[in-house]
Scaffold this active site. Structure first.
Site, PDB file in Angstrom:
ATOM      1  N   GLY A 159      18.120 -32.266  34.133  1.00  0.00           N
ATOM      2  CA  GLY A 159      17.860 -33.371  33.192  1.00  0.00           C
ATOM      3  C   GLY A 159      19.114 -34.217  33.008  1.00  0.00           C
ATOM      4  O   GLY A 159      19.054 -35.455  33.015  1.00  0.00           O
ATOM      5  N   HIS A 160      20.260 -33.552  32.843  1.00  0.00           N
ATOM      6  CA  HIS A 160      21.525 -34.301  32.689  1.00  0.00           C
ATOM      7  C   HIS A 160      21.847 -35.079  33.964  1.00  0.00           C
ATOM      8  O   HIS A 160      22.322 -36.217  33.907  1.00  0.00           O
ATOM      9  CB  HIS A 160      22.686 -33.333  32.409  1.00  0.00           C
ATOM     10  CG  HIS A 160      22.600 -32.613  31.099  1.00  0.00           C
ATOM     11  ND1 HIS A 160      22.325 -31.278  30.998  1.00  0.00           N
ATOM     12  CD2 HIS A 160      22.776 -33.065  29.826  1.00  0.00           C
ATOM     13  CE1 HIS A 160      22.329 -30.919  29.733  1.00  0.00           C
ATOM     14  NE2 HIS A 160      22.592 -31.975  28.996  1.00  0.00           N
TER      15      HIS A 160
END
Ligand code: PAF
Length: 283
Positions: free
Chosen positions: A32-33
């Protein structure tokens, strides 16, 4: 990728940078990051990330001490993703009044009233801590664009308010939630789950999806839908904090006049508190 630990070095390095895209994080990075870094690369010439586990946004009984710190693995992932600079300040560097234990006279930002609802109801002071550290990071990095994950939908809302109310010349972009194949939203806190809990954890997203389908089919009995989902999770051993359908642009409780909606949730599986949400159009 340049690793920077101090405010002075960061300021000197960024002095001549005009087009900075910024991704603040607390580390323990997952896909996600990395998706946020990819978005940042599309929006800026210089991509700056920060890793700082911000004590100000943790309550006294929360997981500040045990929050996963995986610096070397994080830096490798950031570098592989094309990050130019990672800012890695100490608590002392970010909070000059920190004495090794307490933040003492640290000035904080009062977030908008929504900060006492949803996650803010069970995490008093959390969004004041987030708003304060994000304001400080913005003042240091002075980005044109800052990218945050939509998984923290309420956080994005508070940060957009921060930018609007303090007239900050920063564009806030929200990146889509990245999910496991099971639907479970990626989160640093997923690492606390046992394999069995991780399988169960996908239920949170399934309950939200069920609400989205029901609303899209014309069911606007939001309270009933919220209660049914909450009951399902409770029966499966979850401790539900909230499941709430809100207007996506205001975070006020949804009415049947609203079209752009978001269903938000927080619930505990064992001792792990998970959050998730889905934004959608009713029609
Ligand atoms: O979402 C996070 O990781 C944090 O709340 C943030 C925005 C980096 C502030 O500490």
């Amino acid at each position: 990728m340049l690793r920077i630990h101090t405010v002075n070095e960061l300021r000197n390095t960024l002095k001549t940078q005009k087009n900075v895209a910024f991704v603040p994080t607390m580390g323990n990075l997952h896909d996600g990051h990395i998706a946020l870094i990819s978005l940042a690369k599309q929006h800026g010439q210089c991509v700056v990330a920060s890793i700082f586990v911000n004590p100000l946004q943790f309550g006294p009984n929360e997981d500040l001490a045990s929050y996963p710190r995986t610096l070397e693995a994080d830096c490798k992932r950031l570098e592989d993703a094309g990050t130019d600079i990672v800012f890695l300040p100490s608590v002392q560097e970010m909070y000059p009044d920190f004495d090794g234990e307490h933040l003492n006279q640290t000035m904080t930002i009062t977030p908008p009233p929504i900060a006492t609802e949803l996650c803010g109801a069970s995490r008093p002071g959390h969004f004041a801590g987030v708003a304060t550290v994000v304001m400080k990071l913005f003042n240091l990095v002075m980005p044109q664009v800052a990218i945050f994950g939509k998984k923290d939908f309420q956080q994005v809302f508070v940060i957009k308010e921060l930018v609007r109310q303090f007239n900050l010349p920063i564009q806030i972009i929200a990146g889509d939630t990245v999910r496991e194949a099971s639907g479970l939203a990626m989160s640093s806190r997923n690492g606390y789950l046992t394999p069995a809990q991780k399988t169960e954890a996908a239920q949170l997203h399934q309950c939200l999806t069920k609400i989205v389908h029901a609303v899209k089919q014309g069911n606007t009995h939001f309270t009933n839908l919220e209660q049914a989902a909450s009951q399902t999770l409770t029966q499966q051993g979850w401790l539900v904090d909230y499941i709430s359908v809100r207007a996506a642009n205001t975070l006020k409780p949804a009415t049947n006049q609203d079209n752009e909606l978001v269903v938000l949730s927080a619930a505990k599986l064992g001792s792990t508190r998970l959050i998730d949400n889905i934004d959608f159009c009713a029609k």
